[in-house]
Design an enzyme around this catalytic site. Structure first.
Site, PDB file in Angstrom:
ATOM      1  N   CYS A 296       0.911  -1.156  -0.015  1.00  0.00           N
ATOM      2  CA  CYS A 296       0.173   0.060   0.078  1.00  0.00           C
ATOM      3  C   CYS A 296       0.869   1.135   0.024  1.00  0.00           C
ATOM      4  CB  CYS A 296      -0.977   0.193   1.208  1.00  0.00           C
ATOM      5  SG  CYS A 296      -1.913  -1.368   1.090  1.00  0.00           S
TER       6      CYS A 296
ATOM      7  N   HIS B  25      -3.262   6.811   2.486  1.00  0.00           N
ATOM      8  CA  HIS B  25      -3.736   5.553   1.745  1.00  0.00           C
ATOM      9  C   HIS B  25      -5.311   5.284   2.183  1.00  0.00           C
ATOM     10  CE1 HIS B  25      -4.172   1.602   1.049  1.00  0.00           C
ATOM     11  NE2 HIS B  25      -3.721   1.091   2.033  1.00  0.00           N
TER      12      HIS B  25
ATOM     13  N   ASN C 144     -10.133  -0.579   0.271  1.00  0.00           N
ATOM     14  CA  ASN C 144      -8.621  -0.505   0.301  1.00  0.00           C
ATOM     15  C   ASN C 144      -8.127  -1.122  -0.970  1.00  0.00           C
ATOM     16  OD1 ASN C 144      -5.767  -0.794   0.467  1.00  0.00           O
ATOM     17  ND2 ASN C 144      -5.890  -1.464   2.662  1.00  0.00           N
TER      18      ASN C 144
HETATM   19  N1  COA Z   1     -17.761  -8.726  10.631  1.00  0.00           N
HETATM   20  C1  COA Z   1     -18.315  -9.016  11.794  1.00  0.00           C
HETATM   21  N2  COA Z   1     -17.628  -9.339  12.962  1.00  0.00           N
HETATM   22  C2  COA Z   1     -16.077  -9.420  12.675  1.00  0.00           C
HETATM   23  C3  COA Z   1     -15.706  -9.017  11.335  1.00  0.00           C
HETATM   24  C4  COA Z   1     -16.530  -8.902  10.534  1.00  0.00           C
HETATM   25  N3  COA Z   1     -16.122  -8.925   8.852  1.00  0.00           N
HETATM   26  N4  COA Z   1     -14.277  -9.122  11.492  1.00  0.00           N
HETATM   27  C5  COA Z   1     -13.896  -9.279  12.767  1.00  0.00           C
HETATM   28  N5  COA Z   1     -15.164  -9.457  13.445  1.00  0.00           N
HETATM   29  C6  COA Z   1     -15.456  -9.676  14.956  1.00  0.00           C
HETATM   30  C7  COA Z   1     -14.003 -10.558  15.311  1.00  0.00           C
HETATM   31  O1  COA Z   1     -14.154 -11.865  15.483  1.00  0.00           O
HETATM   32  C8  COA Z   1     -14.069 -10.006  16.812  1.00  0.00           C
HETATM   33  O2  COA Z   1     -15.194 -10.612  17.725  1.00  0.00           O
HETATM   34  P1  COA Z   1     -14.821 -11.170  19.026  1.00  0.00           P
HETATM   35  O3  COA Z   1     -14.842  -9.891  19.763  1.00  0.00           O
HETATM   36  O4  COA Z   1     -16.179 -12.163  19.388  1.00  0.00           O
HETATM   37  O5  COA Z   1     -13.591 -11.961  19.254  1.00  0.00           O
HETATM   38  C9  COA Z   1     -14.769  -8.435  16.991  1.00  0.00           C
HETATM   39  O6  COA Z   1     -15.462  -8.547  15.440  1.00  0.00           O
HETATM   40  C10 COA Z   1     -13.667  -7.550  17.159  1.00  0.00           C
HETATM   41  O7  COA Z   1     -12.717  -7.872  16.111  1.00  0.00           O
HETATM   42  P2  COA Z   1     -11.389  -7.031  16.043  1.00  0.00           P
HETATM   43  O8  COA Z   1     -10.316  -7.530  14.974  1.00  0.00           O
HETATM   44  O9  COA Z   1     -10.796  -6.684  17.369  1.00  0.00           O
HETATM   45  O10 COA Z   1     -12.047  -5.510  15.367  1.00  0.00           O
HETATM   46  P3  COA Z   1     -11.503  -4.282  15.187  1.00  0.00           P
HETATM   47  O11 COA Z   1     -12.079  -3.403  15.957  1.00  0.00           O
HETATM   48  O12 COA Z   1     -10.037  -4.320  15.308  1.00  0.00           O
HETATM   49  O13 COA Z   1     -11.957  -4.002  13.550  1.00  0.00           O
HETATM   50  C11 COA Z   1     -10.234  -4.316  11.475  1.00  0.00           C
HETATM   51  C12 COA Z   1     -11.153  -4.805  12.657  1.00  0.00           C
HETATM   52  C13 COA Z   1     -10.006  -4.937  10.415  1.00  0.00           C
HETATM   53  C14 COA Z   1     -11.674  -3.448  10.936  1.00  0.00           C
HETATM   54  C15 COA Z   1      -9.333  -3.112  12.179  1.00  0.00           C
HETATM   55  O14 COA Z   1      -8.524  -3.664  13.007  1.00  0.00           O
HETATM   56  C16 COA Z   1      -8.708  -2.272  11.319  1.00  0.00           C
HETATM   57  O15 COA Z   1      -9.090  -1.471  10.362  1.00  0.00           O
HETATM   58  N6  COA Z   1      -7.426  -2.441  11.119  1.00  0.00           N
HETATM   59  C17 COA Z   1      -6.597  -1.807  10.038  1.00  0.00           C
HETATM   60  C18 COA Z   1      -6.701  -3.005   8.739  1.00  0.00           C
HETATM   61  C19 COA Z   1      -6.187  -2.344   7.619  1.00  0.00           C
HETATM   62  O16 COA Z   1      -6.432  -1.102   7.282  1.00  0.00           O
HETATM   63  N7  COA Z   1      -5.209  -2.978   6.894  1.00  0.00           N
HETATM   64  C20 COA Z   1      -4.507  -2.577   5.651  1.00  0.00           C
HETATM   65  C21 COA Z   1      -3.554  -1.610   6.012  1.00  0.00           C
HETATM   66  S1  COA Z   1      -2.722  -1.369   4.393  1.00  0.00           S
END
Ligand code: COA
Length: 335
Positions: A118, A260, A290
């Site tokens: 990215c 990004h 993304n």
């Molecule tokens: N739908 C519903 N529930 C989901 C899910 C989805 N698509 N993905 C994960 N969950 C659940 C998880 O299983 C977890 O459940 P639990 O509490 O029962 O274990 C809960 O939601 C929270 O998961 P978590 O991973 O802690 O969520 P988060 O608040 O961190 O959000 C992202 C997840 C991926 C949206 C966030 O971490 C993020 O945006 N990170 C950056 C990713 C990114 O930008 N990557 C590319 C960079 S170039």
């Protein structure tokens, strides 16, 4: 960490392309256990474009984006000296840039791929500027293009909701003015955290030589979402501040923050840390998700088409992602 200043490279034109096929959050929720509400709340993404159909690849999007950029200024592709294709999803492990070169008939150009996920477009733009600044080349086409839909595990709800396919292109040319165009950059890498976001190579086949040779294939995307979120929100503002400081530019002089397009929450958190008004934050993540190396040039092209960006506007551009890599390039818009 590299911090430097440079002058003499201006963006002449932009172009972009996305696949026709739109996949909404609702449609994704038919495939994995998720919901529109969860995705919108956590990411701001409402839909994304995905490359469907047979025999379509990153090349098709990259070529279209490049051709649109060329058409905007009626430039003959034979004027291009260098093509840098930033992509992490080539259709050939030896590189895809040469196929783009052939398809757009840029017969006088040399072409190579640049892999930096990215951050690829930012690194590509800075690389282009070096060739222009040292006088080696006069006109460079930089393309950011990715089709990560091909590398997603569509059963993994933690990643499949995030990514979309697309391409964006800019044509950069040497310019004489010292205070125009690309003003400075700051680039960073920390390979200690590469495992937090990767498409890794897995060995699974033994070829019976003595000693034996192992062969394998690339896996799906794996990501530690929480760690990537923390990394982006903590490191990107520092990169921006270092870059502005080096150029002796105050934050209040920034007209546009073009990050990004990973996640709306990340964009807001970074703007918040820098006390930059959200009105100055360019965002199209809700429509495309993304798109990796494509996200910055795609959003730039859209902002230019919408006449948001005006002559002499100061644009802070930052990319971040797998590697881990992150970096900033600061531009004074010259068109
Ligand atoms: N739908 C519903 N529930 C989901 C899910 C989805 N698509 N993905 C994960 N969950 C659940 C998880 O299983 C977890 O459940 P639990 O509490 O029962 O274990 C809960 O939601 C929270 O998961 P978590 O991973 O802690 O969520 P988060 O608040 O961190 O959000 C992202 C997840 C991926 C949206 C966030 O971490 C993020 O945006 N990170 C950056 C990713 C990114 O930008 N990557 C590319 C960079 S170039």
């Amino acid at each position: 960490m590299e911090l430097s200043t440079m002058q003499g490279a201006c963006i002449l034109t932009t172009g972009s392309a996305v696949p026709d096929s739109t996949i909404s959050n609702h449609e994704i929720s038919q495939v994995v256990d998720t919901s529109n509400e969860w995705i919108v709340t956590r990411t701001g993404i409402k839909e994304r474009r995905l490359l469907t159909g047979c025999n379509q690849s990153v090349i098709d999007l990259a070529v279209l984006a490049a051709q649109r950029a060329l058409k905007n200024i009626e430039m003959n592709p034979q004027e291009i000296d260098l093509i840098i294709l930033a992509t992490s999803s080539p259709n050939d492990l030896f590189g895809s840039a040469s196929q783009v070169q052939a398809k757009i008939k840029a017969v006088n150009s040399v072409a190579f791929d640049l892999t930096a996920a990215c951050s690829g477009f930012v690194l590509g733009l800075v690389t282009a500027a070096q060739f222009l600044q040292n006088g080696a080349y006069h006109t460079v086409l930089v393309i950011g293009a990715d089709v990560l839909s091909k590398w997603i595990d569509w059963e993994d709800r933690s990643t499949c909701i995030l990514f979309g396919d697309g391409a964006g292109a800019v044509i950069v040319q040497a310019c004489s003015s010292l205070n125009n165009g690309i003003l400075g950059f700051n680039l960073n890498t920390d390979g200690n955290y590469s495992h937090q976001l990767s498409i890794s190579y897995k060995e699974n086949r033994l070829v019976d030589f003595k000693p034996p040779i192992m062969q394998g294939a690339f896996d799906y995307i794996t990501m530690n979402g929480k760690e990537i979120y923390k990394f982006a929100v903590s490191q990107v503002p520092l990169s921006i501040l270092k870059c502005l400081q080096k150029l002796d530019i105050n934050l209040d002089k920034v007209d546009w923050l073009l990050l990004h397009q990973a996640n709306e929450r990340i964009l807001k958190a970074i703007a918040d840390k820098l006390s930059i008004d959200l009105m100055k934050v360019i965002s199209n993540v809700s429509k495309y998700g993304n798109t990796s190396a494509a996200s910055i040039p795609l959003a730039l092209d859209e902002a230019v088409q919408q006449d948001k960006i005006k002559k002499n506007d100061l644009i802070v551009i930052s990319g971040f992602g797998a590697g881990l890599t992150w970096g900033t390039v600061i531009i004074k818009w010259t068109n």
